[in-house]
Design an enzyme around this catalytic site. Structure first.
Site, PDB file in Angstrom:
ATOM      1  N   GLY A  36     -41.757 -35.781  -0.240  1.00  0.00           N
ATOM      2  CA  GLY A  36     -40.170 -35.868  -0.308  1.00  0.00           C
ATOM      3  C   GLY A  36     -39.599 -36.396   0.653  1.00  0.00           C
ATOM      4  O   GLY A  36     -40.316 -36.746   1.765  1.00  0.00           O
ATOM      5  N   PRO A  37     -38.281 -36.784   0.616  1.00  0.00           N
ATOM      6  CA  PRO A  37     -37.715 -37.235   1.871  1.00  0.00           C
ATOM      7  C   PRO A  37     -37.586 -36.358   3.090  1.00  0.00           C
ATOM      8  O   PRO A  37     -37.622 -35.180   2.783  1.00  0.00           O
ATOM      9  CB  PRO A  37     -36.315 -37.579   1.160  1.00  0.00           C
ATOM     10  CG  PRO A  37     -36.532 -37.384  -0.279  1.00  0.00           C
ATOM     11  CD  PRO A  37     -37.540 -36.482  -0.423  1.00  0.00           C
ATOM     12  N   PRO A  38     -37.280 -36.798   4.070  1.00  0.00           N
ATOM     13  CA  PRO A  38     -37.108 -36.067   5.112  1.00  0.00           C
ATOM     14  C   PRO A  38     -36.123 -35.003   5.335  1.00  0.00           C
ATOM     15  O   PRO A  38     -34.979 -35.359   4.572  1.00  0.00           O
ATOM     16  CB  PRO A  38     -36.868 -37.145   6.449  1.00  0.00           C
ATOM     17  CG  PRO A  38     -37.256 -38.426   5.823  1.00  0.00           C
ATOM     18  CD  PRO A  38     -37.118 -38.318   4.623  1.00  0.00           C
ATOM     19  N   GLY A  39     -36.028 -33.710   5.567  1.00  0.00           N
ATOM     20  CA  GLY A  39     -35.104 -32.931   5.808  1.00  0.00           C
ATOM     21  C   GLY A  39     -34.905 -32.091   4.311  1.00  0.00           C
ATOM     22  O   GLY A  39     -34.059 -31.300   4.066  1.00  0.00           O
ATOM     23  N   THR A  40     -35.844 -32.136   3.555  1.00  0.00           N
ATOM     24  CA  THR A  40     -35.811 -31.262   2.159  1.00  0.00           C
ATOM     25  C   THR A  40     -36.484 -30.267   2.130  1.00  0.00           C
ATOM     26  O   THR A  40     -36.319 -29.482   1.185  1.00  0.00           O
ATOM     27  CB  THR A  40     -36.357 -32.446   1.014  1.00  0.00           C
ATOM     28  OG1 THR A  40     -37.657 -32.895   1.454  1.00  0.00           O
ATOM     29  CG2 THR A  40     -35.515 -33.739   0.728  1.00  0.00           C
ATOM     30  N   HIS A  62      -5.681 -51.495   3.147  1.00  0.00           N
ATOM     31  CA  HIS A  62      -7.153 -51.629   2.840  1.00  0.00           C
ATOM     32  C   HIS A  62      -7.706 -50.312   2.237  1.00  0.00           C
ATOM     33  O   HIS A  62      -8.254 -50.322   1.163  1.00  0.00           O
ATOM     34  CB  HIS A  62      -7.949 -51.751   4.173  1.00  0.00           C
ATOM     35  CG  HIS A  62      -9.390 -52.138   3.968  1.00  0.00           C
ATOM     36  ND1 HIS A  62     -10.001 -53.142   3.894  1.00  0.00           N
ATOM     37  CD2 HIS A  62     -10.544 -51.104   3.416  1.00  0.00           C
ATOM     38  CE1 HIS A  62     -11.491 -53.026   3.946  1.00  0.00           C
ATOM     39  NE2 HIS A  62     -11.709 -51.751   3.364  1.00  0.00           N
ATOM     40  N   GLU A  63      -7.288 -49.233   2.717  1.00  0.00           N
ATOM     41  CA  GLU A  63      -7.781 -47.858   2.075  1.00  0.00           C
ATOM     42  C   GLU A  63      -7.089 -47.545   0.832  1.00  0.00           C
ATOM     43  O   GLU A  63      -7.822 -47.225  -0.264  1.00  0.00           O
ATOM     44  CB  GLU A  63      -7.683 -46.794   3.016  1.00  0.00           C
ATOM     45  CG  GLU A  63      -8.425 -46.903   4.315  1.00  0.00           C
ATOM     46  CD  GLU A  63     -10.052 -47.078   3.926  1.00  0.00           C
ATOM     47  OE1 GLU A  63     -10.447 -46.576   2.890  1.00  0.00           O
ATOM     48  OE2 GLU A  63     -10.704 -47.652   4.756  1.00  0.00           O
ATOM     49  N   HIS A  69      -8.760 -49.366  -2.039  1.00  0.00           N
ATOM     50  CA  HIS A  69      -9.817 -48.870  -2.464  1.00  0.00           C
ATOM     51  C   HIS A  69      -9.706 -47.862  -3.562  1.00  0.00           C
ATOM     52  O   HIS A  69     -10.182 -47.803  -4.714  1.00  0.00           O
ATOM     53  CB  HIS A  69     -10.852 -48.377  -1.362  1.00  0.00           C
ATOM     54  CG  HIS A  69     -11.794 -49.196  -0.565  1.00  0.00           C
ATOM     55  ND1 HIS A  69     -12.265 -50.057  -1.092  1.00  0.00           N
ATOM     56  CD2 HIS A  69     -11.804 -49.435   0.465  1.00  0.00           C
ATOM     57  CE1 HIS A  69     -13.199 -50.902  -0.267  1.00  0.00           C
ATOM     58  NE2 HIS A  69     -12.607 -50.443   1.069  1.00  0.00           N
ATOM     59  N   ASP A 119     -18.207 -52.657   3.058  1.00  0.00           N
ATOM     60  CA  ASP A 119     -18.100 -52.537   1.742  1.00  0.00           C
ATOM     61  C   ASP A 119     -18.916 -53.803   1.301  1.00  0.00           C
ATOM     62  O   ASP A 119     -19.538 -53.534  -0.131  1.00  0.00           O
ATOM     63  CB  ASP A 119     -16.541 -52.900   1.459  1.00  0.00           C
ATOM     64  CG  ASP A 119     -15.638 -51.898   1.934  1.00  0.00           C
ATOM     65  OD1 ASP A 119     -16.195 -50.699   1.972  1.00  0.00           O
ATOM     66  OD2 ASP A 119     -14.338 -52.056   2.441  1.00  0.00           O
TER      67      ASP A 119
END
Length: 609
Positions: free
Chosen positions: A204-208, A426-427, A430, A503
């Site tokens: 699994g991925p790191p930290g799981t 800009h925000e 979005h 983005d």
């Protein structure tokens, strides 16, 4: 100029210096101290003290006389004289006296205690120090014991971790629970003719929580648990890794039933096809020994091998065949329910307010690992302490989510009003584009407060439900939302800035995946154009097509991005009044919630506080 440090002197140099110092002290200083503890007087004073009855005891030697007074702790010394009446004086004064007969000391004995004994003592100390250094540096007591495995052995009482401490990995716990049950009740498996898997590979991925699961197995199994990292097998000395593997399995067989856990097994288990020419390097020898040892014991011996890796595609095929690592246990990123249960587990030791809603935090942390969620709980507790509270509130958890994702707030950052206005448009660009699309996640928060990660502001979207699959419409809406910030700059300021760099990167990744991996392009239909090399570490990809087809892929990706960019500009131009109104509100408050955003968008007038 580069500093040139003088070479360090060998250890024997310091031994010789210390030995010389001790010999000098033994020859000059210590005898002088002993001499100063005895007071010398003349013979007449000695006779006067005897006549006055002040002397308690006298010892007569060939060259001097020592005597002790009746009061005080001082010892006196005087020279001898030809005095025939001395014995009568001592009898008359009732003094205890004796004649010391000198013992003839051997010159060899004197030489031994003065010179040889100190040398032997310091040689013994040197050997002990050298042995300690070899133990720390090489893992063995001397040059012939490098093969000790140094595996950490745990039992239930030492780990303190059980399956109750592991959340969000129910399938992995179920697979490992069967192994624990076999170690406790092997008879029912033997009666039916079933063999427990020799090995289980946690992937699994790191930290799981792969290592945490292994420690939980140690706490549940109540059998010896050997833990070792793959990197500990391979060191600078050729053959040490294979020797350590042999020693590890020798210990395991002696204490069976038991569990052997090898963390980061890819350090020694990489495919032998990837080795250099010749292939007989130290890591390959270690792998060959591991394969041999795993074949060297029967399943009914009660030895189970656990291993963890986040690079399963690099492991040697011989290591993964049945009879070695029979079972592959996925330890994936947790889903919504898993994230919520993980948050509750890590919050057990934290004082919480009564209105905590972990579901909101779990929905805001899609894609987070167990380690990320533990960090979020800890950051929330630290924030509560900084603000002088003794309990963690909901806003502490929400702020900690943003801290982990985007970093701490840069409260002292100086931003000009022109740049601040650009960031606000800009925000809102979005958020407005996302709100006007039917396949976008709801807006949760908008802020223009800069963060330490480099973000000058951000718009947070939180899905109401957990989604596993992504449709083509959702992918296009995501790209269009990413284009909203740049589109707002173009419409309002008639120019573009560097604020859309992230983005552009994220939108390009999605568009490229749509074409090369998801089959969401009419140009290439369901043709596989690239493959993922490592799904758990970065997701690097490799193209499977010719240079000519790769050029067509770039053209198709560009077409998707341009189409989404135009759609974003059209949405903003059709809602230009709301763009101005929302930007003005955000500029005044700097941070607004999704509820405030939707209220203004729906026509409600909110007062600025």
């Amino acid at each position: 100029m580069k500093e040139i440090k003088p070479p360090k002197k060998p250890l024997i140099y310091y031994y010789v210096v210390i030995l010389i110092v001790v010999m000098l002290l033994n020859t000059f200083l210590f005898p002088a101290i002993l001499r100063h503890s005895i007071k010398e007087v003349d013979y007449g004073t000695f006779l006067s003290m005897v006549d006055q009855g002040k002397v308690k005891q006298v010892q007569i030697e060939d060259d001097y006389i020592t005597f002790s007074p009746k009061s005080g702790d001082v010892v006196y010394k005087t020279g001898t004289m030809n005095d025939p009446e001395l014995v009568n004086r001592l009898h008359k004064a009732n003094v205890n006296f004796s004649k010391v007969i000198p013992k003839e000391s051997s010159p060899l004995i004197n030489f031994f205690w003065t010179w040889v004994a100190p040398i032997l003592i310091f040689m013994a100390i040197g050997q002990w120090l050298t042995k300690r250094m070899q133990t720390r540096m090489m893992g063995g007591g001397n040059g012939f014991s490098f093969g000790k495995s140094n595996a950490k052995v745990y039992v239930e009482s030492e780990t303190g971790i059980t399956f109750n401490d592991v959340a969000g990995q129910d399938e992995a716990k179920e697979a490992l629970q069967e192994i624990v049950d076999y170690l406790h009740n092997s008879k029912k498996y033997v009666d039916i003719g079933a063999n427990i898997p020799k090995g289980a590979l946690l992937v699994g991925p790191p930290g799981t929580g792969k290592t945490l699961l292994a420690k939980a197995v140690a706490g549940e199994s109540k059998v010896p648990f050997f833990s070792m990292s793959g990197s500990e097998f391979v060191e600078m000395f050729v053959g040490m890794g294979a020797a350590r593997v042999r020693d590890l399995f020798k210990q395991a067989k002696a204490k069976a039933p038991c569990i052997v856990f090898i963390d980061e097994i890819d350090a020694i288990g990489k495919s032998r096809n990837s080795s250099m020419a010749g292939g007989n390097d130290e890591r390959e020898q270690t792998l060959n020994q591991l394969l041999t040892e795993m074949d060297g014991f029967e399943p009914d011996k009660g030895i189970v091998i656990l291993a963890a890796t986040n690079r399963p595609e690099t492991l040697d095929k011989a290591l993964l065949r049945p009879g070695r690592f029979d079972r592959r246990v996925p330890v994936e990123l947790p889903d919504l329910a898993g994230r919520e249960s993980i948050l509750r587990v890590h919050a057990r030791k934290v004082k919480l307010a009564d209105d905590i809603d972990f579901n909101v935090i779990a929905r805001a942390t899609s894609g987070a690992s167990g380690a990320d969620l533990a960090n979020i709980i800890n950051e929330a507790a630290l924030r509560a302490v900084r603000l002088g509270r003794n309990k963690v509130k909901q806003n502490d958890l929400e702020e900690s989510v943003e801290t982990v994702i985007a970093g701490y707030q840069r409260k002292n950052a100086v931003i000009s009003m022109k740049d601040k206005l650009t960031i606000a448009y800009h925000e809102i660009g979005h958020a407005l584009v996302a709100a006007k699309q039917s396949h976008s996640a709801p807006i949760h928060k908008i802020t223009i407060i800069p963060r330490t990660s480099g973000a000058l502001g951000y718009t947070m979207q939180v899905d109401e439900k957990e989604t596993i699959l992504m449709t083509k419409e959702q992918a296009l809406d995501k790209i269009t939302t990413y284009m909203g910030g740049r589109a707002a700059e173009e419409i309002i300021f008639k120019t573009i800035t560097s604020g859309a760099s992230n983005d552009i990167e994220q939108a390009t990744k999605i568009a490229r995946s749509m074409v090369t991996r998801f089959g969401m392009s009419d140009e290439f239909d369901m043709m596989a154009l690239e493959t993922v090399n490592n799904p758990y570490l970065g997701g690097d990809t490799t193209l499977l097509v010719s240079a000519e087809t790769a050029s067509k892929v770039d053209v198709e990706v560009l077409r998707i991005i341009k189409t989404c960019h135009q759609n974003a500009k059209m949405i903003l131009q059709n809602n230009i009044d709301k763009l101005h109104e929302l930007t003005k509100y955000l500029l005044e408050k700097e941070t607004i919630t999704g509820v405030e955003f939707m209220d203004i968008l729906s026509g409600k007038e909110l007062e600025l506080i």
